[in-house]
Scaffold this motif. Structure first.
Motif, PDB file in Angstrom:
ATOM      1  N   PRO A 171      -2.508  35.506   2.266  1.00  0.00           N
ATOM      2  CA  PRO A 171      -3.449  35.973   1.238  1.00  0.00           C
ATOM      3  C   PRO A 171      -4.783  36.397   1.839  1.00  0.00           C
ATOM      4  N   ALA A 172      -5.399  37.393   1.208  1.00  0.00           N
ATOM      5  CA  ALA A 172      -6.630  37.964   1.743  1.00  0.00           C
ATOM      6  C   ALA A 172      -7.783  36.979   1.724  1.00  0.00           C
ATOM      7  N   MET A 173      -7.722  35.979   0.839  1.00  0.00           N
ATOM      8  CA  MET A 173      -8.813  35.023   0.717  1.00  0.00           C
ATOM      9  C   MET A 173      -8.238  33.613   0.663  1.00  0.00           C
ATOM     10  N   SER A 174      -8.833  32.686   1.400  1.00  0.00           N
ATOM     11  CA  SER A 174      -8.405  31.285   1.373  1.00  0.00           C
ATOM     12  C   SER A 174      -9.330  30.493   0.470  1.00  0.00           C
ATOM     13  N   LEU A 175      -8.736  29.651  -0.385  1.00  0.00           N
ATOM     14  CA  LEU A 175      -9.509  28.810  -1.290  1.00  0.00           C
ATOM     15  C   LEU A 175      -9.455  27.349  -0.870  1.00  0.00           C
ATOM     16  N   TRP A 176      -8.342  26.947  -0.281  1.00  0.00           N
ATOM     17  CA  TRP A 176      -8.108  25.533  -0.003  1.00  0.00           C
ATOM     18  C   TRP A 176      -9.161  24.926   0.928  1.00  0.00           C
ATOM     19  N   CYS A 177      -9.666  25.722   1.851  1.00  0.00           N
ATOM     20  CA  CYS A 177     -10.595  25.207   2.858  1.00  0.00           C
ATOM     21  C   CYS A 177     -12.051  25.464   2.506  1.00  0.00           C
ATOM     22  N   ALA A 178     -12.316  25.913   1.281  1.00  0.00           N
ATOM     23  CA  ALA A 178     -13.702  26.150   0.873  1.00  0.00           C
ATOM     24  C   ALA A 178     -14.479  24.834   0.900  1.00  0.00           C
ATOM     25  N   PRO A 179     -15.665  24.804   1.478  1.00  0.00           N
ATOM     26  CA  PRO A 179     -16.446  23.563   1.515  1.00  0.00           C
ATOM     27  C   PRO A 179     -16.738  23.047   0.103  1.00  0.00           C
ATOM     28  N   TRP A 180     -16.566  21.732  -0.055  1.00  0.00           N
ATOM     29  CA  TRP A 180     -16.811  21.153  -1.380  1.00  0.00           C
ATOM     30  C   TRP A 180     -17.201  19.680  -1.249  1.00  0.00           C
ATOM     31  N   GLU A 181     -18.405  19.378  -1.635  1.00  0.00           N
ATOM     32  CA  GLU A 181     -18.909  18.002  -1.708  1.00  0.00           C
ATOM     33  C   GLU A 181     -18.571  17.172  -0.464  1.00  0.00           C
ATOM     34  N   GLY A 182     -18.907  17.698   0.683  1.00  0.00           N
ATOM     35  CA  GLY A 182     -18.708  16.977   1.917  1.00  0.00           C
ATOM     36  C   GLY A 182     -17.310  17.051   2.493  1.00  0.00           C
ATOM     37  N   GLY A 183     -16.436  17.764   1.810  1.00  0.00           N
ATOM     38  CA  GLY A 183     -15.077  17.954   2.301  1.00  0.00           C
ATOM     39  C   GLY A 183     -14.660  19.385   2.065  1.00  0.00           C
ATOM     40  N   ILE A 184     -13.393  19.591   1.698  1.00  0.00           N
ATOM     41  CA  ILE A 184     -12.901  20.919   1.339  1.00  0.00           C
ATOM     42  C   ILE A 184     -12.319  20.844  -0.064  1.00  0.00           C
ATOM     43  N   LEU A 185     -12.160  21.993  -0.696  1.00  0.00           N
ATOM     44  CA  LEU A 185     -11.728  22.024  -2.088  1.00  0.00           C
ATOM     45  C   LEU A 185     -10.374  21.356  -2.289  1.00  0.00           C
ATOM     46  N   GLU A 186      -9.481  21.498  -1.300  1.00  0.00           N
ATOM     47  CA  GLU A 186      -8.149  20.900  -1.430  1.00  0.00           C
ATOM     48  C   GLU A 186      -8.213  19.367  -1.538  1.00  0.00           C
ATOM     49  N   ASP A 187      -9.306  18.770  -1.065  1.00  0.00           N
ATOM     50  CA  ASP A 187      -9.483  17.331  -1.215  1.00  0.00           C
ATOM     51  C   ASP A 187      -9.660  16.941  -2.678  1.00  0.00           C
TER      52      ASP A 187
END
Length: 273
Positions: A151-167
Motif C-alpha cells: 500500500p502507498a501509505m502505512s498506518l500501522w506504524c504511525a506514532p501514537w502516544e509514545g508507541g505506534i497506532l497498531e499498539d
C-alpha cells in the motif's frame, strides 16, 4: 483455464473454493512448503479422489499475501513470519512449474480492489483490523501502491502516544487494554467482543476507545485525500457495532461500511484482466 485464488495469512491459507489450510507461518521450511502445496492443489473431477496441480497444466494462480514480499518475482521477504523461507520463491515452495501463471497482490490492496468492483466505488479507503492494522486507498478506481507493491501509505506504524497506532488498534490492543482496565485476563479480542455483547461495560469501553482512536488517526488522512468512503475489513472489524459511534463522530461526512465477504478473491481476479 483453471484459476486458483489464495489468501495467505499467518494462521491459515484461505482458498476461493472454500478450503482453509492451516499455515505454520512460524514453522519449518518443510511445513510451510507442505501447506502451500496443499493450497494450490485443486479437487479432481467429481466422483474422483485425485487432485490437479494448476502449475502442471498452465493454470492461473492469484495470491494475496502480506509484506514485505517481492510481488513481482514472488519471493518471501518477511522476518516476522514465514522467516524459515526468507528469500525463497513461492513457485518453488509450492511445487509449481514454469507453466503456471502466478501473480501476487498485497493482502490489503486485494480486498480494496475487490470492494471497488463489488460496490461500484472509485475513491475509497480500507482499514483492516486483525493481528495487525492495515490501510489502503484508491483514487478514481486506482488502488495506490508504493514501488514495492505494498500500500502507498502505512498506518500501522504511525506514532501514537509514545508507541505506534497498531499498539492501540489491533487484536492485541483490545485484549491488553481490557487487562489494563480491569486487571482481569482476556485471552483475545473475540472474547472481549463476546463480553461486550453480553453487557460487560469495560469491554464495551475498550472497543469504543479503539473506534475513537482510529477515527482520530484517520480524519486528517481522509481529509487530505478527499476520500469520503471508508471500508472496514479484518476479523476485528466484524465487531464494528461496538466502535461505530465514536468512529462516526470523529469522521463526519464519511460513509463507513464493511468490506464485502470474499472481496479479496474478487480483487485477485483483477490481476488477470
Amino acid at each position: 483455464m483453471s484459476m486458483t485464488l489464495l489468501d495467505v495469512g499467518g494462521s491459515y491459507i484461505k482458498c476461493a473454493d472454500g478450503r482453509k489450510i492451516p499455515a505454520a507461518s512460524r514453522g519449518s521450511r518443510e511445513e510451510i512448503s507442505a501447506a502451500l502445496r496443499q493450497a494450490v492443489e485443486m479437487p479432481g473431477q467429481a466422483g474422483h479422489d485425485d487432485t490437479v496441480t494448476p502449475g502442471l497444466t498452465g493454470g492461473l494462480i492469484g495470491v494475496a499475501i502480506p509484506g514485505p514480499f517481492d510481488y513481482r518475482n514472488g519471493i518471501f521477504l518477511m522476518k516476522h513470519k514465514y522467516e524459515a523461507v526468507y528469500g525463497e520463491s513461492f513457485r518453488e515452495l509450492a511445487g509449481l512449474g514454469p507453466e503456471a501463471d502466478i501473480r501476487f497482490m498485497h493482502d490489503v490492496n486485494a480486498p480494496l480492489a475487490g470492494s471497488l468492483r463489488m460496490l461500484g466505488l472509485k475513491d475509497a479507503a480500507l482499514v483492516t483490523i486483525g493481528t495487525g492494522l492495515g490501510f489502503s486507498y484508491s483514487i478514481d478506481g486506482d488502488v495506490k501502491e508504493n514501488p514495492a507493491g505494498s500500500p502507498a501509505m502505512s498506518l500501522w506504524c504511525a506514532p501514537w502516544e509514545g508507541g505506534i497506532l497498531e499498539d492501540f488498534v489491533s487484536a492485541r490492543a483490545v485484549s491488553s487494554a481490557y487487562n489494563r482496565k480491569t486487571g482481569k485476563p482476556c485471552r483475545s479480542a473475540y472474547e472481549a467482543a463476546k463480553m461486550a455483547d453480553s453487557g460487560d461495560i469495560d469491554a464495551m469501553e475498550v472497543y469504543s476507545d479503539m473506534g475513537f482512536i482510529l477515527g482520530q488517526a484517520l480524519r486528517p488522512i481522509l481529509d487530505s485525500l478527499g476520500i469520503r468512503t471508508l471500508l472496514m475489513g479484518g476479523q476485528i472489524s466484524k465487531s464494528i457495532g461496538l466502535m461505530i459511534r465514536p468512529l462516526k463522530a470523529e469522521l463526519p461526512g464519511v460513509e463507513i461500511i464493511l468490506a464485502p465477504e470474499n472481496a479479496v478473491f474478487e480483487g485477485l481476479k483483477t490481476l488477470f484482466e
